[in-house]
Design a protein around this motif. Structure first.
Motif, PDB file in Angstrom:
ATOM      1  N   LEU A 111       0.840  -1.203   0.000  1.00 54.31           N
ATOM      2  CA  LEU A 111       0.000   0.000   0.000  1.00 54.31           C
ATOM      3  C   LEU A 111       0.869   1.244   0.000  1.00 54.31           C
ATOM      4  O   LEU A 111       1.934   1.259   0.616  1.00 54.31           O
ATOM      5  N   SER A 112       0.377   2.286  -0.631  1.00 52.75           N
ATOM      6  CA  SER A 112       1.075   3.562  -0.529  1.00 52.75           C
ATOM      7  C   SER A 112       0.736   4.177   0.832  1.00 52.75           C
ATOM      8  O   SER A 112      -0.224   3.763   1.501  1.00 52.75           O
ATOM      9  N   GLU A 113       1.489   5.151   1.221  1.00 51.62           N
ATOM     10  CA  GLU A 113       1.229   5.828   2.492  1.00 51.62           C
ATOM     11  C   GLU A 113      -0.162   6.456   2.494  1.00 51.62           C
ATOM     12  O   GLU A 113      -0.895   6.380   3.479  1.00 51.62           O
ATOM     13  N   GLU A 114      -0.544   7.067   1.380  1.00 54.56           N
ATOM     14  CA  GLU A 114      -1.857   7.704   1.294  1.00 54.56           C
ATOM     15  C   GLU A 114      -2.985   6.663   1.363  1.00 54.56           C
ATOM     16  O   GLU A 114      -4.003   6.875   2.026  1.00 54.56           O
ATOM     17  N   GLN A 115      -2.817   5.515   0.707  1.00 54.80           N
ATOM     18  CA  GLN A 115      -3.823   4.448   0.788  1.00 54.80           C
ATOM     19  C   GLN A 115      -3.966   3.951   2.226  1.00 54.80           C
ATOM     20  O   GLN A 115      -5.082   3.732   2.707  1.00 54.80           O
ATOM     21  N   ALA A 116      -2.840   3.783   2.906  1.00 55.75           N
ATOM     22  CA  ALA A 116      -2.870   3.325   4.301  1.00 55.75           C
ATOM     23  C   ALA A 116      -3.579   4.351   5.181  1.00 55.75           C
ATOM     24  O   ALA A 116      -4.375   3.994   6.060  1.00 55.75           O
ATOM     25  N   PHE A 117      -3.332   5.639   4.935  1.00 53.34           N
ATOM     26  CA  PHE A 117      -3.994   6.693   5.711  1.00 53.34           C
ATOM     27  C   PHE A 117      -5.507   6.615   5.536  1.00 53.34           C
ATOM     28  O   PHE A 117      -6.262   6.656   6.506  1.00 53.34           O
ATOM     29  N   HIS A 118      -5.967   6.501   4.301  1.00 54.39           N
ATOM     30  CA  HIS A 118      -7.408   6.468   4.053  1.00 54.39           C
ATOM     31  C   HIS A 118      -8.061   5.208   4.623  1.00 54.39           C
ATOM     32  O   HIS A 118      -9.200   5.270   5.106  1.00 54.39           O
ATOM     33  N   LEU A 119      -7.366   4.094   4.628  1.00 54.18           N
ATOM     34  CA  LEU A 119      -7.893   2.889   5.277  1.00 54.18           C
ATOM     35  C   LEU A 119      -8.030   3.099   6.785  1.00 54.18           C
ATOM     36  O   LEU A 119      -9.010   2.666   7.401  1.00 54.18           O
ATOM     37  N   ALA A 120      -7.049   3.772   7.372  1.00 53.65           N
ATOM     38  CA  ALA A 120      -7.099   4.049   8.816  1.00 53.65           C
ATOM     39  C   ALA A 120      -8.260   4.986   9.145  1.00 53.65           C
ATOM     40  O   ALA A 120      -8.993   4.770  10.117  1.00 53.65           O
ATOM     41  N   VAL A 121      -8.442   6.020   8.348  1.00 51.28           N
ATOM     42  CA  VAL A 121      -9.560   6.960   8.539  1.00 51.28           C
ATOM     43  C   VAL A 121     -10.885   6.223   8.421  1.00 51.28           C
ATOM     44  O   VAL A 121     -11.797   6.404   9.244  1.00 51.28           O
ATOM     45  N   GLN A 122     -10.989   5.380   7.421  1.00 47.60           N
ATOM     46  CA  GLN A 122     -12.217   4.605   7.208  1.00 47.60           C
ATOM     47  C   GLN A 122     -12.464   3.664   8.393  1.00 47.60           C
ATOM     48  O   GLN A 122     -13.589   3.576   8.891  1.00 47.60           O
ATOM     49  N   TYR A 123     -11.439   2.991   8.864  1.00 49.25           N
ATOM     50  CA  TYR A 123     -11.581   2.065   9.981  1.00 49.25           C
ATOM     51  C   TYR A 123     -12.043   2.796  11.245  1.00 49.25           C
ATOM     52  O   TYR A 123     -12.902   2.324  11.979  1.00 49.25           O
ATOM     53  N   LEU A 124     -11.455   3.967  11.501  1.00 52.84           N
ATOM     54  CA  LEU A 124     -11.809   4.734  12.707  1.00 52.84           C
ATOM     55  C   LEU A 124     -13.100   5.534  12.528  1.00 52.84           C
ATOM     56  O   LEU A 124     -13.564   6.167  13.465  1.00 52.84           O
ATOM     57  N   GLN A 125     -13.662   5.511  11.331  1.00 50.32           N
ATOM     58  CA  GLN A 125     -14.869   6.260  11.014  1.00 50.32           C
ATOM     59  C   GLN A 125     -14.701   7.738  11.375  1.00 50.32           C
ATOM     60  O   GLN A 125     -15.569   8.369  11.962  1.00 50.32           O
ATOM     61  N   SER A 126     -13.568   8.266  10.988  1.00 51.03           N
ATOM     62  CA  SER A 126     -13.232   9.648  11.295  1.00 51.03           C
ATOM     63  C   SER A 126     -13.625  10.571  10.152  1.00 51.03           C
ATOM     64  O   SER A 126     -13.579  10.194   8.989  1.00 51.03           O
ATOM     65  N   LYS A 127     -13.983  11.773  10.503  1.00 53.03           N
ATOM     66  CA  LYS A 127     -14.254  12.812   9.498  1.00 53.03           C
ATOM     67  C   LYS A 127     -12.942  13.494   9.093  1.00 53.03           C
ATOM     68  O   LYS A 127     -12.885  14.283   8.180  1.00 53.03           O
TER      69      LYS A 127
END
Length: 198
Positions: A140-156
């Protein structure tokens, strides 16, 4: 799977703080002890570096130990240590915290604390690796990993911010094959809470 990764990361942070504060009490639980000209080495497992070292009075200078730490701990050259913290207590003892790296990436939870007085190392303790089986390619790219983390945490909080690339052990096994490369991010999950996730 993501929940497991979050749990693993939180536990790794806790473990790294415990290891950093660990004292020579590990010697009481040591599996093996080796006496050398320089001092006594305590092992929890003979397949890993010593968990603690007690040096004989004024036998090893701090500069010598830091320059040859891999040799003292019997660790291959592809591993290195970087000082991340240093302080001197009211007794004049200097305490250095060293983070272990593998091929330029920090190994989460692998910390060694070096204690010195008057320029000589009195003791050192912590946890380090000497063997790792790791694929250095990331999927995964760093940006892909970030968006997966945001999605997992259900963060805005979806504005991409760079994270930290590091090596973690899956399920805290700390076996050579359990290590993977991960990205670590600090993400706002609410107005008053921020999570660190890998």
């Amino acid at each position: 799977m993501r929940r497991l990764l979050l749990s693993v990361f939180i536990a790794l942070i806790s473990l790294s703080h415990i290891l950093a504060q660990q004292s020579l009490s590990v010697s009481a639980n040591a599996i093996g002890i080796s006496d050398t000209e320089a001092g006594r080495f305590y092992y929890a497992n003979r397949n890993e570096p010593p968990r603690a070292v007690e040096f004989k009075t004024q036998t090893v200078t701090a500069s010598s130990f830091l320059a040859k730490i891999n040799q003292y701990l019997n660790i291959p050259a592809e591993f290195s240590f970087v000082e991340t913290e240093s302080n001197t207590d009211h007794l004049g003892m200097r305490h250095r915290l060293l983070q272990q790296y593998y091929k330029g990436l920090p190994l989460e939870g692998m910390l060694y604390r070096v204690h010195e007085k008057d320029g000589f190392v009195t003791s050192a303790n912590g946890k380090a690796l000497r063997d790792i089986k790791l694929d250095m390619q990331v999927s995964l790219s760093e940006e892909q990993a970030f968006h997966l983390a945001v999605q997992y945490l259900q963060s805005k909080d979806s504005i991409f911010r760079s994270g930290k690339k590091l090596i973690v052990s899956k399920n805290f096994r700390f076996t050579p094959e359990s290590f993977v490369i991960a990205y670590q991010f600090d993400i706002d999950v609410s107005f008053i809470a921020q999570w660190r996730i890998s």
